[in-house]
Design a protein around this motif. Structure first.
Motif, short mmCIF file in Angstrom:
data_model
loop_
_atom_site.label_atom_id
_atom_site.label_comp_id
_atom_site.label_asym_id
_atom_site.label_seq_id
_atom_site.Cartn_x
_atom_site.Cartn_y
_atom_site.Cartn_z
N VAL A 130 51.87 33.27 6.24
CA VAL A 130 50.95 34.35 5.88
C VAL A 130 51.75 35.52 5.33
O VAL A 130 52.82 35.86 5.86
N TRP A 131 51.24 36.17 4.30
CA TRP A 131 51.84 37.40 3.79
C TRP A 131 51.31 38.59 4.59
O TRP A 131 50.11 38.72 4.80
N ASN A 132 52.22 39.43 5.04
CA ASN A 132 51.87 40.68 5.72
C ASN A 132 52.42 41.84 4.91
O ASN A 132 53.58 41.81 4.49
N PHE A 133 51.60 42.87 4.69
CA PHE A 133 52.06 44.07 3.99
C PHE A 133 52.43 45.11 5.04
O PHE A 133 51.57 45.66 5.72
N ALA A 134 53.74 45.35 5.19
CA ALA A 134 54.23 46.31 6.18
C ALA A 134 54.43 47.67 5.51
O ALA A 134 55.05 47.76 4.44
N PHE A 135 53.91 48.70 6.13
CA PHE A 135 54.03 50.06 5.58
C PHE A 135 54.57 51.04 6.61
O PHE A 135 54.90 52.17 6.28
N GLY A 136 54.62 50.64 7.88
CA GLY A 136 55.07 51.51 8.95
C GLY A 136 56.46 51.14 9.42
O GLY A 136 57.36 50.87 8.63
N ALA A 137 56.64 51.08 10.73
CA ALA A 137 57.96 50.82 11.30
C ALA A 137 58.52 49.47 10.89
O ALA A 137 59.75 49.27 10.86
N ASN A 138 57.65 48.51 10.55
CA ASN A 138 58.13 47.18 10.20
C ASN A 138 58.81 47.10 8.84
O ASN A 138 59.34 46.04 8.48
N LYS A 143 64.03 47.26 13.12
CA LYS A 143 62.84 47.20 13.97
C LYS A 143 62.21 45.82 13.91
O LYS A 143 61.83 45.26 14.95
N LEU A 144 62.08 45.27 12.73
CA LEU A 144 61.38 44.00 12.56
C LEU A 144 62.19 42.83 13.11
O LEU A 144 61.67 42.02 13.88
N GLU A 145 63.46 42.75 12.73
CA GLU A 145 64.24 41.56 13.04
C GLU A 145 64.98 41.65 14.36
O GLU A 145 64.98 40.69 15.15
N GLU A 146 65.63 42.79 14.61
CA GLU A 146 66.42 42.90 15.82
C GLU A 146 65.56 43.27 17.04
O GLU A 146 65.69 42.67 18.10
N SER A 147 64.71 44.25 16.89
CA SER A 147 63.91 44.70 18.02
C SER A 147 62.74 43.75 18.31
O SER A 147 62.49 43.41 19.46
N ARG A 148 62.04 43.33 17.25
CA ARG A 148 60.87 42.48 17.45
C ARG A 148 61.16 40.99 17.29
O ARG A 148 60.33 40.16 17.62
N GLY A 149 62.32 40.66 16.76
CA GLY A 149 62.71 39.25 16.65
C GLY A 149 61.93 38.46 15.63
O GLY A 149 61.76 37.25 15.77
N ILE A 150 61.44 39.11 14.58
CA ILE A 150 60.67 38.43 13.54
C ILE A 150 61.49 38.41 12.26
O ILE A 150 61.87 39.46 11.74
N LYS A 151 61.75 37.21 11.74
CA LYS A 151 62.56 37.05 10.54
C LYS A 151 61.69 36.45 9.43
O LYS A 151 61.30 35.28 9.50
#
Length: 540
Positions: A130-138, A143-151
């Motif tokens: 799925v495509w997600n449009f990130a405009f905030g902290a992500n 934040k996205l990869e190290e803190s939240r673990g999403i690659k």
């Protein structure tokens, strides 16, 4: 004793630890396995497979069993943190596989909300990325990869035309809304298009369970038009107050992420110019439409700051005393409270012989506190005192008797207060003892014309002229008494780092000869401009 079973991507069951999925590679796998001999007693350790991105990992050539245990221990700590976030039983997905563990649903409403959000994310993905449009902290890779673990499988820069970035989610976090008529600022929201595996998208839905994953069409910088999901704050979690600034920590995530992701330079510059909140958030950040998220403002703190703390007295509080002339100062250690005599998000302070003037931004007023006399030499904290309202205090608004988020202030020798009335884009002059002020700069709406201001950040008065740091317009403007327009005395040539440019000017000071010193915040420098000189030079 039960056997240690190891196949690619399976479990390690060790007494007292959660099961951790392994992604061994090459010889590192063999060396790790060789570190164990015999069987291990699992003692019912959980067989839940945890996120692939946050697993203990062993690189090729890892030295045996000890390094494997260290990685496992670290991953277990991260597992326990995630368990707390998922409210004792919310499901956990398996990396990029799109599957999930069969944990029991927790009893709290937060746990049920997150569980429902995860399932909704699974339904939207339907087993496909799925495509997600990130405009905030992500948009911040850390934040996205190290803190939240999403690659992400793929990351693409993009923009959403006809929308704007706002901070109206409970707590002052980011969301987006359609751009209305004549609204200032960028005409598009810039961010990152993230192509996420089904499991990652479902997990992100779980983390953002107070947002609605709305489908929108985003234009990528490479020209593609991509259908994506953007997380928009649900109505019941939107703040009742409008125009609240985000916290300084949150804005740093956005600004750093925008820089690292190389978003549109003008948009990055705009982000750098947005105001941010230092210190604690007031109750208005938690007053929302939904009953579940209301804020209990039970705590009340006293006003306290230090003028005498041994060697670190005034410096530690950000307060500087002068025996001769008034001195402008920045932040202090004043605690936040809603009660009269106390403060809500103080943003500016000025000290004269008459007392300490404070821009009480969250309460839309300016207060004056007396400086106690006969302070003991060994005093560490001044006694709490009640402040006197000297400007505003009549609710938020644009009347000359009202203020809307006052920022910095300047007080002259007659105790007249000049106020940066930031959200009204004007400078208010408020004589001592008066019930209302008068507009001496701006006040004609937000804009770029010489009669307008855009998010002013500082004011200084010299020889009757009012100097304004016009932050959003990247300039310093001088307004003479009675003038309907200002004159640009520094910057005003767009955001940039040339000697004739400024980028988000902050504090300003005018010297005795009319020279100007400017805090050029986005350029991380202090600029010095001589009178009538089109270019400045860097002091620091």
């Amino acid at each position: 004793m039960s056997t240690l079973r190891y196949t690619h991507g399976t479990h390690l069951a060790v007494a007292g630890f959660r099961a951790i999925a392994l992604r061994p590679t090459g010889m590192g796998y063999s060396n790790w396995a060789a570190g164990f001999s015999g069987d291990w007693d699992g003692h019912g350790a959980s067989r839940r497979v945890w996120r692939g991105q946050e697993q203990g990992r062993w690189s090729a050539g890892a030295a045996g069993w000890s390094s494997g245990i260290a990685g496992t221990s670290s991953a277990c700590v991260m597992q326990r943190r995630r368990d707390r976030r998922l409210s004792q039983g919310s499901s956990v997905d398996q990396g990029n596989s799109g599957q999930k563990g069969k944990g029991k649903i927790g009893g709290s409403s937060g746990g049920r909300d997150r569980q429902a959000a995860y399932r909704r994310g699974e339904k939207i993905a339907a087993g496909e990325p799925v495509w997600n449009f990130a405009f905030g902290a992500n948009i911040n890779p850390w934040k996205l990869e190290e803190s939240r673990g999403i690659k992400p499988l793929e990351s693409v820069r993009g923009k959403l035309e006809g929308w704007r970035l706002v901070f109206n989610h409970r707590g002052g976090f980011g969301s987006i809304e359609r751009l209305g008529d004549d609204q200032p600022g960028p005409t598009a929201v810039h961010g990152m298009l993230l192509h996420l595996a089904p499991g990652d998208f479902a997990t992100l839905c779980q983390m953002e369970h107070q947002y609605d994953p709305t489908e929108i069409e985003v234009e990528a910088y490479d020209g593609r038009r991509i259908l994506a999901r953007a997380f928009i704050a649900m109505p019941e979690f939107r703040t009742l107050a409008q125009g609240l600034p985000a916290t300084e920590r949150y804005m740093k995530l956005l600004r750093d992420g925008a820089h690292q992701s190389k978003l549109d330079p003008d948009y990055v510059s705009w982000l750098c110019c947005l105001p941010s909140l230092r210190g604690k958030r007031g109750p208005e950040y938690y007053e929302v439409a939904g009953p579940r998220a209301n804020y209990d403002n039970a705590a009340s703190h006293t006003l306290s700051h230090s003028l005498n703390r041994g060697t670190n007295s005034a410096q530690s509080a950000g307060i500087h005393r002068s025996q001769s002339a008034p001195v402008a100062i920045e932040e202090n250690e004043i605690k936040i409270s809603k009660q009269i005599g106390h403060l809500n998000s103080p943003t500016g302070v000025f000290v004269t012989k008459a007392g300490v003037y404070v821009a009480d931004s969250g309460n839309n007023r300016v207060l004056r506190f007396p400086i106690p006399s006969n302070i003991a030499a060994d005093a560490t904290v001044l006694p709490a005192s009640q402040g006197e309202v000297v400007a505003g205090g009549n609710g938020r608004g644009s009347k000359v008797s009202q203020l809307h988020r006052p920022f910095r202030i300047y007080v002259d020798e007659e105790e007249t207060v000049f106020i940066v009335d930031r959200n009204n884009n004007r400078i208010i002059r408020w004589p001592s003892g008066s019930l209302q002020g008068e507009v001496v700069a701006g006040g004609n709406g937000k804009g770029h014309a010489l009669g307008q201001l855009d998010q002013p950040s500082a004011v200084y008065v010299f020889n009757g002229a009012v100097f304004v740091a016009d932050r959003g317009n990247h300039r310093v403007v001088k307004w003479l008494p009675g003038a309907s327009e200002g004159t640009v005395v520094a910057g005003g040539r767009g955001s940039g780092s040339r000697t004739d440019q400024l980028s988000c000017p902050g504090a300003i000071v005018v010297l005795h000869d009319g020279s100007l010193v400017v805090s050029d915040e986005a350029n991380n420098r202090i600029q010095f401009f001589q009178p009538d000189a089109p270019e400045g030079f860097t002091l620091a």
